[in-house]
Design an enzyme around this catalytic site. Structure first.
Site, PDB file in Angstrom:
ATOM      1  N   THR A  81       0.830  -1.213   0.000  1.00  0.00           N
ATOM      2  CA  THR A  81       0.000   0.000   0.000  1.00  0.00           C
ATOM      3  C   THR A  81       0.866   1.266   0.000  1.00  0.00           C
ATOM      4  O   THR A  81       0.606   2.208  -0.771  1.00  0.00           O
ATOM      5  CB  THR A  81      -0.876   0.027   1.286  1.00  0.00           C
ATOM      6  OG1 THR A  81      -1.364  -1.276   1.550  1.00  0.00           O
ATOM      7  CG2 THR A  81      -2.004   1.010   1.159  1.00  0.00           C
ATOM      8  N   TRP A 108       3.921   1.743  -0.956  1.00  0.00           N
ATOM      9  CA  TRP A 108       4.612   1.888  -2.241  1.00  0.00           C
ATOM     10  C   TRP A 108       3.644   2.406  -3.308  1.00  0.00           C
ATOM     11  O   TRP A 108       3.951   3.335  -4.059  1.00  0.00           O
ATOM     12  CB  TRP A 108       5.166   0.516  -2.632  1.00  0.00           C
ATOM     13  CG  TRP A 108       6.164   0.507  -3.738  1.00  0.00           C
ATOM     14  CD1 TRP A 108       6.801   1.581  -4.296  1.00  0.00           C
ATOM     15  CD2 TRP A 108       6.652  -0.653  -4.426  1.00  0.00           C
ATOM     16  NE1 TRP A 108       7.651   1.158  -5.276  1.00  0.00           N
ATOM     17  CE2 TRP A 108       7.586  -0.210  -5.374  1.00  0.00           C
ATOM     18  CE3 TRP A 108       6.397  -2.030  -4.314  1.00  0.00           C
ATOM     19  CZ2 TRP A 108       8.265  -1.094  -6.232  1.00  0.00           C
ATOM     20  CZ3 TRP A 108       7.078  -2.900  -5.151  1.00  0.00           C
ATOM     21  CH2 TRP A 108       7.995  -2.437  -6.098  1.00  0.00           C
ATOM     22  N   HIS A 143      -8.747  -0.455   2.643  1.00  0.00           N
ATOM     23  CA  HIS A 143      -8.601  -1.915   2.634  1.00  0.00           C
ATOM     24  C   HIS A 143      -9.981  -2.588   2.509  1.00  0.00           C
ATOM     25  O   HIS A 143     -10.082  -3.814   2.581  1.00  0.00           O
ATOM     26  CB  HIS A 143      -7.969  -2.413   3.944  1.00  0.00           C
ATOM     27  CG  HIS A 143      -6.542  -1.986   4.146  1.00  0.00           C
ATOM     28  ND1 HIS A 143      -5.605  -1.978   3.153  1.00  0.00           N
ATOM     29  CD2 HIS A 143      -5.891  -1.568   5.268  1.00  0.00           C
ATOM     30  CE1 HIS A 143      -4.441  -1.572   3.635  1.00  0.00           C
ATOM     31  NE2 HIS A 143      -4.593  -1.306   4.910  1.00  0.00           N
ATOM     32  N   SER A 164       4.895 -10.254   6.902  1.00  0.00           N
ATOM     33  CA  SER A 164       5.005  -8.792   6.982  1.00  0.00           C
ATOM     34  C   SER A 164       4.100  -8.247   8.101  1.00  0.00           C
ATOM     35  O   SER A 164       4.513  -7.418   8.905  1.00  0.00           O
ATOM     36  CB  SER A 164       4.616  -8.175   5.631  1.00  0.00           C
ATOM     37  OG  SER A 164       4.778  -6.786   5.665  1.00  0.00           O
ATOM     38  N   LYS A 216      11.704  -4.938   5.039  1.00  0.00           N
ATOM     39  CA  LYS A 216      12.700  -5.590   4.167  1.00  0.00           C
ATOM     40  C   LYS A 216      12.436  -5.300   2.695  1.00  0.00           C
ATOM     41  O   LYS A 216      13.349  -5.201   1.899  1.00  0.00           O
ATOM     42  CB  LYS A 216      12.623  -7.103   4.367  1.00  0.00           C
ATOM     43  CG  LYS A 216      13.648  -7.683   5.293  1.00  0.00           C
ATOM     44  CD  LYS A 216      13.599  -9.200   5.186  1.00  0.00           C
ATOM     45  CE  LYS A 216      14.748  -9.852   5.913  1.00  0.00           C
ATOM     46  NZ  LYS A 216      14.630 -11.311   5.878  1.00  0.00           N
ATOM     47  N   GLY A 217      11.147  -5.279   2.349  1.00  0.00           N
ATOM     48  CA  GLY A 217      10.769  -5.015   0.960  1.00  0.00           C
ATOM     49  C   GLY A 217      11.254  -6.089   0.000  1.00  0.00           C
ATOM     50  O   GLY A 217      11.660  -5.792  -1.115  1.00  0.00           O
TER      51      GLY A 217
HETATM   52  P1  A3P Z   1       7.914  -6.334   4.341  1.00  0.00           P
HETATM   53  O1  A3P Z   1       7.359  -6.356   5.721  1.00  0.00           O
HETATM   54  O2  A3P Z   1       7.892  -7.697   3.702  1.00  0.00           O
HETATM   55  O3  A3P Z   1       9.258  -5.700   4.242  1.00  0.00           O
HETATM   56  P2  A3P Z   1       1.956  -1.917   3.295  1.00  0.00           P
HETATM   57  O4  A3P Z   1       2.526  -0.717   2.676  1.00  0.00           O
HETATM   58  O5  A3P Z   1       0.740  -2.431   2.576  1.00  0.00           O
HETATM   59  O6  A3P Z   1       1.766  -1.760   4.754  1.00  0.00           O
HETATM   60  O7  A3P Z   1       3.023  -3.088   3.074  1.00  0.00           O
HETATM   61  C1  A3P Z   1       4.246  -3.057   3.747  1.00  0.00           C
HETATM   62  C2  A3P Z   1       5.235  -3.921   2.999  1.00  0.00           C
HETATM   63  O8  A3P Z   1       5.688  -3.221   1.832  1.00  0.00           O
HETATM   64  C3  A3P Z   1       6.470  -4.154   3.838  1.00  0.00           C
HETATM   65  O9  A3P Z   1       6.963  -5.437   3.429  1.00  0.00           O
HETATM   66  C4  A3P Z   1       7.377  -3.019   3.402  1.00  0.00           C
HETATM   67  O10 A3P Z   1       8.733  -3.229   3.676  1.00  0.00           O
HETATM   68  C5  A3P Z   1       7.089  -2.991   1.905  1.00  0.00           C
HETATM   69  N1  A3P Z   1       7.388  -1.708   1.286  1.00  0.00           N
HETATM   70  C6  A3P Z   1       7.172  -0.458   1.783  1.00  0.00           C
HETATM   71  N2  A3P Z   1       7.579   0.467   0.920  1.00  0.00           N
HETATM   72  C7  A3P Z   1       8.075  -0.175  -0.158  1.00  0.00           C
HETATM   73  C8  A3P Z   1       8.668   0.253  -1.383  1.00  0.00           C
HETATM   74  N3  A3P Z   1       8.829   1.547  -1.659  1.00  0.00           N
HETATM   75  N4  A3P Z   1       9.063  -0.685  -2.255  1.00  0.00           N
HETATM   76  C9  A3P Z   1       8.920  -2.003  -1.988  1.00  0.00           C
HETATM   77  N5  A3P Z   1       8.371  -2.479  -0.845  1.00  0.00           N
HETATM   78  C10 A3P Z   1       7.945  -1.576   0.068  1.00  0.00           C
END
Ligand code: A3P
Length: 304
Positions: A57, A59, A115, A145, A271-272
Site C-alpha cells: 500500500t 509503495w 482496505h 510482513s 525488508k521489501g
Molecule cells: P515487508 O514487511 O515484507 O518488508 P503496506 O505498505 O501495505 O503496509 O506493506 C508493507 C510492505 O511493503 C512491507 O513489506 C514493506 O517493507 C514494503 N514496502 C514499503 N515500501 C516499499 C517500497 N517503496 N518498495 C517495496 N516495498 C515496500
C-alpha cells in the site's frame, strides 16, 4: 452501536478485537465502514487505491502520488511526508472520528486509499468514472510482513506473554485476520477487474518488484496520465521509480522517526523483499495454505 453487539467477535492472536461483518473479519472500523458506505461520494476524477494490508500500500501510494503530481511542485512533498500522510485511508483517517467529513476542499484529483473489500465499496465508487487500483501480494509474505508490523508496533507492556506463530498461522488459514479471508479479498478485486478492465487495475507486489518502470507506465496510462515521448526520453519514469524505491523512502529522515497515529513510520519499511516467508514458515505450513488457495482460485484465472 446496536449492530456491533449482534455481530460475531473474537480476539485476534495479537490481542486486538476482530468483528465479522458480511463475511469479512474487520478490525474496529465497522462504524467508519458504514459511514463510508453511506456518505462517501466519489468524483469521476478520484483515484481509489485499494489493497490488502501489508501488501505494498505504501509503495502504491508513493508511486501514484508521484505519477499524478509529476509536473507539479507537489511531488517534492514525498521527501518531506510519509506516503500515508499524502494519501489518507478512508477508514483509518478520514471517517475514523467523523461520520461525514467534508472532503470537497481537497484538490482534484483526490487520491484516497482503503482496505475495504471490493463488494463493500460505497456505490458511488462503482458507479462513478473514478479509477480503482488494487495491490496484493503472496499471502505467505503478507502474513510474515503483518507479523513483524504488529511486533514492531506493540507496546513493551503488552499483556500477552508469548507469541505463537503456529496459533496465528492456524487462524490465518481459517481466514481470521484483519480484512480476511485474504483469498476472498483478492478474488473480489480480481473479479471486479475482469468485469471492467478500465475501472479496476489489478497489481501484484511481486510484478512491481520485477519491473517497476513497466508498471509505473501502466499505472500512468490507466489513470489517464500517460508519459509523453519527451518525458520518457528525459528519464521521468526512472526518476519516479528511484524516488519511490524502498531504499530511498526507508532512508528519508521523515520516514525514520515519528508516528502516524499509534504506528511507527519506520515500520512501513521493513525488508521489501519477495519470498521472506521461507525464513519463518515450514514447507508443510506453506503447502497447507497453498493447497487451500489453489482450490479457492480454481477456474478464476488468478494465480500466485
Ligand atoms: P515487508 O514487511 O515484507 O518488508 P503496506 O505498505 O501495505 O503496509 O506493506 C508493507 C510492505 O511493503 C512491507 O513489506 C514493506 O517493507 C514494503 N514496502 C514499503 N515500501 C516499499 C517500497 N517503496 N518498495 C517495496 N516495498 C515496500
Amino acid at each position: 452501536m446496536e449492530l456491533l453487539q449482534t455481530l460475531e467477535q473474537l480476539t485476534n492472536w495479537d490481542g486486538r478485537p476482530l468483528v465479522k461483518y458480511d463475511g469479512v473479519w474487520y478490525p474496529l472500523v465497522i462504524r467508519p465502514l458504514l459511514s463510508i458506505q453511506k456518505y462517501f461520494k466519489a468524483k469521476d476524477s478520484d483515484i481509489i487505491l485499494t489493497s490488502f494490508p501489508k501488501s505494498g500500500t505504501t509503495w502504491l501510494k508513493a508511486l501514484t502520488f508521484s505519477i499524478v503530481n509529476r509536473n507539479d511542485l507537489n511531488i517534492s512533498l514525498l521527501t518531506s511526508n510519509n506516503p500515508h500522510e499524502l494519501v489518507p485511508f478512508l477508514e483509518f483517517d478520514l471517517y475514523l472520528h467523523q461520520e461525514n467529513p467534508d472532503l470537497q476542499h481537497i484538490s482534484c484529483p483526490r487520491i484516497f486509499s482503503t482496505h475495504i473489500p471490493f463488494k463493500s465499496l460505497p456505490e458511488s465508487i462503482r458507479e462513478s468514472e473514478c479509477k480503482v487500483i488494487y495491490i496484493c501480494r503472496n499471502p505467505l509474505d503478507q502474513f510474515i510482513s503483518h507479523l513483524h508490523f504488529f511486533l514492531e508496533n506493540t507496546k513493551t507492556n503488552y499483556s500477552r506473554p508469548l507469541f505463537e506463530l503456529d496459533e496465528y498461522f492456524g487462524m490465518y488459514c481459517q481466514g481470521i485476520h484483519p480484512f480476511g479471508p485474504i483469498c476472498d479479498h483478492m478474488l473480489g478485486y480480481w473479479d471486479g477487474h475482469l468485469e471492467n478492465l478500465n475501472k479496476v487495475l489489478f497489481l501484484k507486489y511481486e510484478d512491481l518488484k520485477q519491473d517497476t518502470a513497466f508498471h509505473i507506465k501502466k499505472i500512468a496510462g490507466f489513470l489517464g496520465y500517460p508519459f509523453s515521448v519527451e518525458e520518457e526520453k528525459q528519464g521521468v519514469i526512472e526518476e519516479i521509480s528511484r524516488l519511490c524505491s524502498f531504499e530511498n523512502l526507508k532512508n528519508l529522515e521523515v520516514n525514520k522517526t515519528g508516528h502516524i497515529g499509534v504506528v511507527k513510520k519506520s515500520s512501513f519499511f521493513r525488508k521489501g523483499e519477495v519470498g521472506d516467508w521461507t525464513n519463518y514458515l515450514t514447507p508443510a505450513m506453506a503447502e497447507r495454505f497453498e493447497n487451500m488457495m489453489e482450490s479457492k482460485f480454481e477456474g478464476s484465472g488468478l494465480m500466485f
